[in-house]
Design a protein around this motif. Structure first.
Motif, PDB file in Angstrom:
ATOM      1  N   ASN A 119      28.187 -22.749 -13.489  1.00  0.00           N
ATOM      2  CA  ASN A 119      27.327 -22.162 -14.521  1.00  0.00           C
ATOM      3  C   ASN A 119      26.130 -23.051 -14.857  1.00  0.00           C
ATOM      4  N   PHE A 120      26.275 -24.373 -14.662  1.00  0.00           N
ATOM      5  CA  PHE A 120      25.108 -25.213 -14.960  1.00  0.00           C
ATOM      6  C   PHE A 120      23.999 -24.964 -13.944  1.00  0.00           C
ATOM      7  N   TRP A 121      24.379 -24.618 -12.737  1.00  0.00           N
ATOM      8  CA  TRP A 121      23.373 -24.312 -11.725  1.00  0.00           C
ATOM      9  C   TRP A 121      22.661 -23.000 -12.067  1.00  0.00           C
ATOM     10  N   LEU A 122      23.481 -22.015 -12.445  1.00  0.00           N
ATOM     11  CA  LEU A 122      22.896 -20.737 -12.849  1.00  0.00           C
ATOM     12  C   LEU A 122      21.912 -20.967 -13.993  1.00  0.00           C
ATOM     13  N   GLY A 123      22.293 -21.841 -14.933  1.00  0.00           N
ATOM     14  CA  GLY A 123      21.416 -22.139 -16.062  1.00  0.00           C
ATOM     15  C   GLY A 123      20.086 -22.703 -15.593  1.00  0.00           C
ATOM     16  N   LEU A 124      20.152 -23.662 -14.680  1.00  0.00           N
ATOM     17  CA  LEU A 124      18.914 -24.261 -14.188  1.00  0.00           C
ATOM     18  C   LEU A 124      18.057 -23.233 -13.464  1.00  0.00           C
ATOM     19  N   LEU A 167      17.970 -19.990 -13.980  1.00  0.00           N
ATOM     20  CA  LEU A 167      17.356 -19.083 -14.951  1.00  0.00           C
ATOM     21  C   LEU A 167      16.163 -19.754 -15.620  1.00  0.00           C
ATOM     22  N   ILE A 168      16.341 -21.030 -15.984  1.00  0.00           N
ATOM     23  CA  ILE A 168      15.226 -21.763 -16.598  1.00  0.00           C
ATOM     24  C   ILE A 168      14.063 -21.802 -15.626  1.00  0.00           C
ATOM     25  N   LEU A 169      14.396 -22.063 -14.363  1.00  0.00           N
ATOM     26  CA  LEU A 169      13.360 -22.155 -13.331  1.00  0.00           C
ATOM     27  C   LEU A 169      12.547 -20.863 -13.279  1.00  0.00           C
ATOM     28  N   PHE A 170      13.246 -19.737 -13.308  1.00  0.00           N
ATOM     29  CA  PHE A 170      12.525 -18.472 -13.168  1.00  0.00           C
ATOM     30  C   PHE A 170      11.889 -18.013 -14.468  1.00  0.00           C
ATOM     31  N   PHE A 171      12.677 -17.972 -15.533  1.00  0.00           N
ATOM     32  CA  PHE A 171      12.174 -17.342 -16.754  1.00  0.00           C
ATOM     33  C   PHE A 171      11.307 -18.264 -17.589  1.00  0.00           C
ATOM     34  N   LEU A 186       8.733 -16.414 -20.717  1.00  0.00           N
ATOM     35  CA  LEU A 186       9.421 -15.170 -21.048  1.00  0.00           C
ATOM     36  C   LEU A 186      10.579 -15.466 -21.992  1.00  0.00           C
ATOM     37  N   LEU A 187      11.367 -16.478 -21.611  1.00  0.00           N
ATOM     38  CA  LEU A 187      12.484 -16.884 -22.453  1.00  0.00           C
ATOM     39  C   LEU A 187      12.401 -18.391 -22.646  1.00  0.00           C
ATOM     40  N   MET A 198      18.872 -16.894 -27.303  1.00  0.00           N
ATOM     41  CA  MET A 198      20.286 -16.730 -26.971  1.00  0.00           C
ATOM     42  C   MET A 198      20.504 -16.085 -25.613  1.00  0.00           C
ATOM     43  N   ILE A 199      19.506 -15.378 -25.113  1.00  0.00           N
ATOM     44  CA  ILE A 199      19.737 -14.563 -23.918  1.00  0.00           C
ATOM     45  C   ILE A 199      20.210 -15.396 -22.726  1.00  0.00           C
ATOM     46  N   MET A 200      19.457 -16.418 -22.376  1.00  0.00           N
ATOM     47  CA  MET A 200      19.846 -17.193 -21.181  1.00  0.00           C
ATOM     48  C   MET A 200      21.196 -17.893 -21.345  1.00  0.00           C
TER      49      MET A 200
END
Lengths: 306, 511, 314
Positions: C144-149, C151-155, C167-168, C179-181
């Motif tokens: 999940n920490f990778w997914l977090g990174l 998402l941050i990278l994209f959004f 965006l976020l 809260m979304i991400m």
């Protein structure tokens, strides 16, 4: 209380239990039957192929990887993915693809070793608890309840902090983390196997408890354990990577995937490839174990397959 | 029965949504005139200045409290709550205090608050973190002459006492407020500073509001918010997109990006910190000065500084941070010379190299340096194992001398050479900050003479000599002088960075 | 029923005590000590010794643990070493953020998981089924920490680079956008689990006679699936949601750290590293209590959803 595990498979007595003691020929047929069913499952086979591929890469890392695990070339830092470095280079000019390849050894060993620690110790405790029942069962399972009351990841964080962050201690912490998990599974397996007539028969013949556990109980609860162990390997790889991500893992310059990812985090805006690819490597490795685990479960116990 | 079950389900789902939506309402930066928002690199621990030893909290405390004296932007000392001072003898200083100063609770500031602050701070039983910084003060004999005159003696003559009194650990708290709130003073701070606490969202932000009766006149902005944003790149993004007006400690990877950004001004400044590699000079083979010198010769410092610190550091120029007064730029720095390194190692009996452990804490640049060293020293046959420890264990083991080599930084936050050298190299500080376990009697003498010497020119001479001695003993390899950067939106006026990192917001406004 | 709840609550006590003992022991034997961490880097050995005494750290292990228990009985978890604030106050100020995040991600996970699971079951062996199951498996396999990174990278990063605004927000707290991400990151693995469980449980139920009966009666497929099948398929889903809650809390530690979320998870990591025993104890205790209560609630829900079970509790 019912025993809850992630895939609801345990607590069921396996068809294996119906096969009586030492029926070698029948067991072989069962193995063949399992394999036949496994082979028919496309997803499972895909996972199997992926796993074999990973194993080959890990074993032959020195030959497969274009470069070594710590070949620093400060003249080519932060190279984006290109023909020269397929997955780019990191802040010390090391080839990320090569490091991921070398790192596969670490991640696979972490997965296997930690799961083995959990399986051996947890399995032993679970078998004793399930077989003897009574006060031994009570004592062991209460201790397991206590450990389970602490969220697993946090328990591992505290343990690694106490032992000192390095690869060995990381594996100990994640392994210990798996103990209650296996203890519960194996206890319930053993309890269901224990009720079978052939165990009573063995006991009537005067076999010792240890003999019965090792020779009859464990082999007959083998199927669910194998499934859970396979699935657990995937989990432990993720937990270990998470600890490394927090800086509680492998020592540099070891190319542990979680540590690589964590190192790439501060360069996320300039060198996105540093954090991206190790994460993908983790994901596919864990995916392979999950596919194989699911496939094994379905193949070993077709009644569960929908 | 059936209906009731369905209702319960609907209720549960609705509850979930309510929670989701509810948190949407808590706090969107409401439109208030002149509200300055600052991204700090950590959240606040407490607003009791006596109790903290972390710079993030100190920074905020500096807006809420004043000291007797305060630092100028060029690290001199100027009056604050004290208007004037004189040395009564070589170990007693008499302060005349400012009259008509009010605390946030409306009470007047007097000498009683000063005495109370130092007495409680230095009370061993109270266990305040800031105690050791002012340990030179002879707290038993602080003497109130009248409401606005106080004498503060030191145990020994202490030339640098004013710079220590200007440090954030010495900020003055309100006696009556501490007595009122007790242990909760940290959440109910009462000082004399330009801002007072309005609300503390723990773990998120501290909201301050202007204190209109402040003795220097009211601040420019009405509200000042410090948000804790631990992730460096998030601070950059926040200031780029206007989520905050000021972002502290920009990561070096973002310096260029912000330099090119027209809506943001990047203030870069030299912080008074030196990053260095250190030897345990009492553990073989590093007890041999030739081995230490050999490794000093073998490393390419420019390269280490560039790769590890980038824009956030410049290659070290000496044995203390070069922006500190009395810095000696002429000391010998061991330029890269592999032949000389080989020779020295051979003389010391390590021609084939050896294996050693580099201990570090979990810090990315230190890890980078360790990794590059590993590859640079391989040429000499020296193998490095890198060991990463948790900060507490790391401090303990380096203080105890169980390490071979380690890495640290030293921030002489008072800007005084005594603070830069004495803790690290005085033999009496072994077991504390003398983590290289340096024992050099001549150096000890110089360091003692330096702190007793009232004459500035003679002090400077003493400290220059001390730096030369340290260079020849080579207990550390200096790597980089720290450079920090604060990013400020271009509509912010009057911002001047302070080398201490505790930038003041009294005169900062918003267009 | 009440007696049953009471019995369960009482049986919780030794488990919680055991958990605090283990954590206390681990913290006690961790090298380094809180006193060193609280003082400036140039603190002398004497300063450290004084601080240890002030904090009561020079007492033997069992005495310290006994003192902890004595305080606990009085409902006092002590004060934070680092800041001197009361641990209960600290936890209470941080707990809402964690609960918000956990419930938001649970809501997301349940919604996605139920819908995907039902579709996969109803359209068994179609592309829908395969797609849903593979996505679910990917979700479980992703750190999940990778997914977090990512998402941050994209959004936050790429989005800001291309459109000039984020965006976020990559970190922070207070609004729905913040809260979304984190909620997605924390909820993904659970959505995946719920999908899988829902599917297999639905398949089992759909095979039952009474479903065939309902179909034969001419009820609409929607009615059959949602009204008849889903209700009976829910039990294993509820179980898994409850049991995964502990994992969810554990996962929130990393998620909170990535997104600078001001919950107790981030506080805990900081406290573990600062060796702030009292805070660590308090938070572990909080986690254990929440976890145990959720487990109890799941057991009670069993009775609610499946009346057959209820008799057991009498």
């Amino acid at each position: 209380m019912a025993i809850h595990v992630r895939n609801q498979t345990t607590g069921e007595s396996m068809p294996a239990a119906l096969i009586s003691v030492g029926a070698g020929r029948k067991q072989r047929t069962r193995l063949e039957e399992t394999w036949r069913r496994f082979r028919k499952n496309k997803w499972a086979m895909a996972g199997m192929v992926l796993l074999l591929f990973l194993a080959v890469v890990a074993i032959g890392a020195d030959f497969v990887a274009p470069e070594g695990l710590d070949d620093q070339q400060l003249g080519r830092r932060f190279l984006p993915p290109s023909a020269e470095a397929l997955l780019g280079t990191d802040h010390l000019g090391r080839d990320i693809l090569s490091r991921i390849i070398h790192g596969s050894r670490l991640s696979l060993s972490i997965g296997f070793i930690t799961t083995s620690i959990g399986l051996l110790i947890g399995g032993g405790l679970g078998a004793v608890a399930g077989y003897y029942g009574g006060s031994r069962d009570q004592a062991i399972m209460r201790i397991m309840d206590v450990i389970l009351a602490i969220p697993g990841f946090i328990f591992a964080v505290a343990l690694v902090t106490a032992l000192g962050p390095n690869l060995t201690n990381l594996m100990i912490a994640v392994g210990v983390n798996s103990i209650p998990y296996f203890a519960r599974i194996i206890r319930s397996s053993v309890m269901s196997v224990k009720e079978n007539e052939y165990i009573e028969a063995a006991r009537a013949l005067g076999c010792s408890h240890t003999w019965i556990i090792l020779r009859h109980v464990i082999p007959n609860s083998f199927a669910p354990i194998l499934v859970q162990a396979t699935l657990r390997i995937g989990d432990t790889i993720i937990i270990a990577a998470g600890l490394s991500f927090l800086g509680l893992g492998a020592q540099p310059p070891l190319p542990e995937w979680g540590a690589m990812l964590s190192g790439g985090r501060q360069y996320l805006r300039d060198a996105w490839w540093m954090a991206t690819f190790p994460g993908i490597a983790i994901m596919f490795t864990v995916l392979a174990f999950n596919l194989v685990g699911d496939g094994l479960r379905d193949a070993l116990d077709p009644r569960l397959k929908n | 029965m059936k209906k009731c079950r369905t209702r319960a389900m609907i209720f549960a789902v609705a509850l979930g949504f309510a929670v989701l939506i509810g948190c949407g309402q808590t706090e969107e930066a409401a439109v208030v005139e002149s509200h300055l928002i600052v991204a700090n690199f950590a959240e606040t621990q407490t607003m009791d200045p006596r109790a903290v030893e972390d710079t993030a909290s100190h920074w905020i405390n500096n807006q809420i409290f004043d000291g007797l004296v305060r630092r100028t932007d060029d690290m001199g000392v100027e009056p604050a709550l004290a208007t004037d001072w004189r040395f009564v003898d070589d170990r007693t200083i008499e302060f005349s205090l400012r009259q008509g100063v009010l605390f946030h609770n409306g009470e007047a500031f007097t000498a009683r608050d000063v005495k109370f602050t130092y007495e409680t701070l230095l009370d061993r039983e109270a266990g305040f973190a800031g105690r050791s910084r002012l340990a030179m003060i002879d707290v038993e004999n602080i003497e109130i002459i009248d409401d606005y005159t106080i004498r503060i003696p030191t145990n020994e003559p202490f030339a640098a006492v004013l710079t220590y009194l200007a440090h954030s650990s010495s900020l003055i708290v309100s006696k009556s407020a501490v007595e009122q709130f007790g242990a909760d003073f940290g959440a109910n701070p009462v000082g004399t500073g330009p801002f007072k606490l309005s609300r503390w969202d723990r773990g998120t932000a501290v909201h301050l509001e202007r204190f209109d009766e402040h003795w220097r006149g009211p601040a420019q902005v009405e509200r000042l918010t410090f948000r804790g944003v631990p992730e460096g790149s998030s601070r950059t993004i926040e200031v780029e997109t206007g989520g905050v007006h000021v972002a502290q400690t920009i990561p070096e990877t973002d310096f260029n990006r912000l330099r090119d950004n027209n809506s943001v001004e990047l203030h870069e400044y030299e912080a008074m910190r030196l990053h260095y590699i250190m030897f345990n000079t009492q553990s073989p083979p590093f007890d041999d000065v030739r081995v230490r010198q050999a490794i000093s010769y073998a490393l390419d410092i420019e390269e280490l500084a560039e790769v590890a610190y980038g824009d956030a550091g410049s290659p070290a120029r000496g044995y203390m941070n070069s922006s500190i007064w009395a810095f000696n730029p002429d000391v010998y720095l061991y330029p890269r010379n592999m032949d000389r390194a080989r020779e020295l190692l051979a003389e010391a009996g390590y021609a084939d190299g050896f294996r050693m452990t580099m201990t570090i804490n979990d810090d990315a640049p230190r890890q980078t340096i360790a990794e590059i060293m590993g590859s640079q020293l391989r040429e000499l046959g020296i193998e490095i194992d890198i060991e990463i420890m948790e900060w507490g264990a790391y401090l303990q083991m380096t203080a105890g001398g169980e390490h071979h080599m380690a890495q640290l930084a030293w921030l002489a936050s008072t800007g005084d050479p005594h603070h830069a050298l004495h803790p690290n190299y005085f033999s009496g500080n072994i077991g504390a900050a003398n983590r290289s376990h340096t024992v050099l009697p001549e150096l000890d003498e110089l360091l003692l003479a330096g702190v007793r010497e009232p004459d500035a020119a003679r002090r400077e001479q003493i400290y220059r000599e001390a730096q030369e001695l340290i260079s020849s003993f080579a207990p550390i390899i200096p790597v980089a002088d720290d450079r920090e950067a604060v990013a400020v939106r271009s509509n912010v006026t009057g911002f001047v960075p302070s080398p201490s990192g505790y930038h003041m917001f009294h005169e900062v406004g918003l267009d | 029923m009440l007696r049953y709840i009471f019995k369960r609550l009482v049986s919780l006590i030794p488990v919680l005590l055991g958990a605090t003992f283990i954590v206390f022991a681990i913290m006690f034997f961790t090298p380094g000590d809180p006193a060193t961490l609280m003082l400036p880097q140039d603190a002398t050995a004497e300063d450290i010794a004084i601080m240890r005494e002030v904090l009561g750290l020079n007492q033997p292990f069992l005495i310290q643990y006994r003192d902890f228990l004595l305080r606990l009985v009085q409902g006092d978890l002590g004060n934070s070493f680092r800041t001197g604030q009361s641990v209960i106050g600290l936890i209470m100020s941080r707990l809402p953020a964690t609960m918000q995040l956990a419930s938001a991600s649970l809501v997301i996970a349940v919604m996605i998981g139920l819908i995907a699971g039902i579709i996969a079951a109803v359209r068994q062996y179609t592309v829908w089924d395969g797609g849903a199951m593979f996505t679910a498996l990917l979700g479980v396999s992703m750190p999940n920490f990778w997914l977090g990174l990512m998402l941050i990278l994209f959004f936050s990063v790429f989005w800001a680079a291309s459109f000039g605004y984020t965006l976020l927000p990559a970190s922070g707290y207070g609004t729905l956008r913040h809260m979304i991400m984190p909620a997605i990151v924390l909820g993904t693995a659970h959505a995946a689990f719920i999908t899988r469980i829902t599917r297999s449980s639905m398949l089992e139920v759909l095979r039952q006679d009474y479903i065939r009966m309902a179909r034969a009666k001419g009820l609409s497929p929607f009615q059959v699936v949602v009204v008849h099948a889903l209700r009976n398929a829910l039990m294993p889903v509820v179980t898994i949601v409850g049991l995964r809650f502990g994992v969810l809390l554990g996962g929130s530690v990393v998620t909170e750290r990535i997104f600078a979320w001001p919950g107790i998870g981030r506080l805990l990591i900081d406290a573990v590293r600062a060796q702030d025993y009292n805070v660590v104890q308090g938070i572990i205790l909080t986690y254990a209590i929440i976890f145990s209560l959720v487990t109890l609630a799941v057991d009670l829900l069993y009775a609610f959803i499946d009346p057959r079970v209820k008799t057991r509790y009498r």
